[in-house]
Design a protein around this motif. Sequence first.
Motif, PDB file in Angstrom:
ATOM      1  N   GLN A  57       6.268 -27.726  18.858  1.00 49.67           N
ATOM      2  CA  GLN A  57       5.925 -26.805  19.942  1.00 49.67           C
ATOM      3  C   GLN A  57       5.778 -25.384  19.414  1.00 49.67           C
ATOM      4  O   GLN A  57       4.877 -24.640  19.830  1.00 49.67           O
ATOM      5  N   LEU A  58       6.661 -25.007  18.499  1.00 52.33           N
ATOM      6  CA  LEU A  58       6.589 -23.659  17.928  1.00 52.33           C
ATOM      7  C   LEU A  58       5.354 -23.496  17.045  1.00 52.33           C
ATOM      8  O   LEU A  58       4.767 -22.411  16.978  1.00 52.33           O
ATOM      9  N   GLN A  59       4.950 -24.573  16.399  1.00 48.72           N
ATOM     10  CA  GLN A  59       3.725 -24.514  15.605  1.00 48.72           C
ATOM     11  C   GLN A  59       2.520 -24.307  16.521  1.00 48.72           C
ATOM     12  O   GLN A  59       1.614 -23.525  16.196  1.00 48.72           O
ATOM     13  N   ALA A  60       2.525 -24.957  17.676  1.00 52.40           N
ATOM     14  CA  ALA A  60       1.430 -24.797  18.632  1.00 52.40           C
ATOM     15  C   ALA A  60       1.358 -23.361  19.152  1.00 52.40           C
ATOM     16  O   ALA A  60       0.285 -22.882  19.517  1.00 52.40           O
ATOM     17  N   GLN A  61       2.508 -22.670  19.185  1.00 48.68           N
ATOM     18  CA  GLN A  61       2.552 -21.278  19.628  1.00 48.68           C
ATOM     19  C   GLN A  61       2.232 -20.297  18.494  1.00 48.68           C
ATOM     20  O   GLN A  61       2.192 -19.088  18.714  1.00 48.68           O
ATOM     21  N   GLY A  62       2.048 -20.826  17.292  1.00 48.02           N
ATOM     22  CA  GLY A  62       1.726 -19.970  16.156  1.00 48.02           C
ATOM     23  C   GLY A  62       2.928 -19.296  15.525  1.00 48.02           C
ATOM     24  O   GLY A  62       2.766 -18.430  14.664  1.00 48.02           O
ATOM     25  N   LEU A  63       4.131 -19.694  15.925  1.00 49.50           N
ATOM     26  CA  LEU A  63       5.341 -19.063  15.391  1.00 49.50           C
ATOM     27  C   LEU A  63       5.859 -19.751  14.134  1.00 49.50           C
ATOM     28  O   LEU A  63       6.606 -19.144  13.359  1.00 49.50           O
ATOM     29  N   VAL A  64       5.507 -20.996  13.960  1.00 46.99           N
ATOM     30  CA  VAL A  64       5.994 -21.783  12.829  1.00 46.99           C
ATOM     31  C   VAL A  64       4.812 -22.463  12.149  1.00 46.99           C
ATOM     32  O   VAL A  64       3.870 -22.895  12.810  1.00 46.99           O
ATOM     33  N   VAL A  65       4.885 -22.530  10.825  1.00 50.00           N
ATOM     34  CA  VAL A  65       3.904 -23.270  10.031  1.00 50.00           C
ATOM     35  C   VAL A  65       4.632 -24.458   9.420  1.00 50.00           C
ATOM     36  O   VAL A  65       5.647 -24.289   8.740  1.00 50.00           O
ATOM     37  N   ILE A  66       4.137 -25.663   9.699  1.00 47.57           N
ATOM     38  CA  ILE A  66       4.744 -26.878   9.153  1.00 47.57           C
ATOM     39  C   ILE A  66       3.889 -27.360   7.990  1.00 47.57           C
ATOM     40  O   ILE A  66       2.695 -27.635   8.153  1.00 47.57           O
ATOM     41  N   ARG A  67       4.500 -27.453   6.824  1.00 47.23           N
ATOM     42  CA  ARG A  67       3.798 -27.921   5.632  1.00 47.23           C
ATOM     43  C   ARG A  67       4.338 -29.300   5.286  1.00 47.23           C
ATOM     44  O   ARG A  67       5.507 -29.417   4.881  1.00 47.23           O
TER      45      ARG A  67
END
Length: 221
Positions: A57-67
């Motif tokens: 969810q945080l990745q969708a908000q642009g706050l987190v990048v998941i590698r």
Amino acid sequence: MKSLKLDPPKSLAQRVMLRLRQGIIDGEFALGAAISEEMVAQSFGVSRTPVREAMGQLQAQGLVVIRPQVGSFVFTPSAEDITALCTFRIVIEPKAAELACVHDRAGAIAAMEAAIAGMEQAVAAKDNVAYGRGDTAMHEALFAHCGNRYLQESYQLVSGRIATLRTNLSSPIDVRTPESFEQHRTLLRLFERGDFTAFEKLMTTHITNSGKTYARALQIA
């Protein structure tokens, strides 16, 4: 009799997401910092499943990048990101202000006055987190009272990133220098007068200066 229904409680993943989101905005996790799913799960006393969902969810908000195979990290903006974000704000915020003045002038003014009062207290205490929250509330008041859900939803797409950059990069400076705080007070006066030509001009200057502050702090100018 019409049946009464209680709103369902927030899911565990939603609660984890909201707590992590606020932690990122408030600078508990630095820009670019790794966020360990295992450590978060242990800290919250939950399994890794809701933490993984919260990260998505945080990745969708642009706050987190998941590698994949590497980990999850707090976002770090590039110079291009900052320029694009500031351009977006310069386009959308003055229009939200005009609509808020028409749709709910009294409500918008009350919300902005409350935000500025919080910012003033934060300046006195040199509390950059509290200042950032007040600053965010000031700008978000324009959207909360504009009466246009499409503008609101558009702003929500980037609101977390704006708040994070504000608290982490510009608020530490703003609580020690008067310029930004005085600009907010002037923006409120212009809103009250309905002078949106001057409002847009000052808002453009205000946002542009913020972008320059972000770039200098990140040394990406």
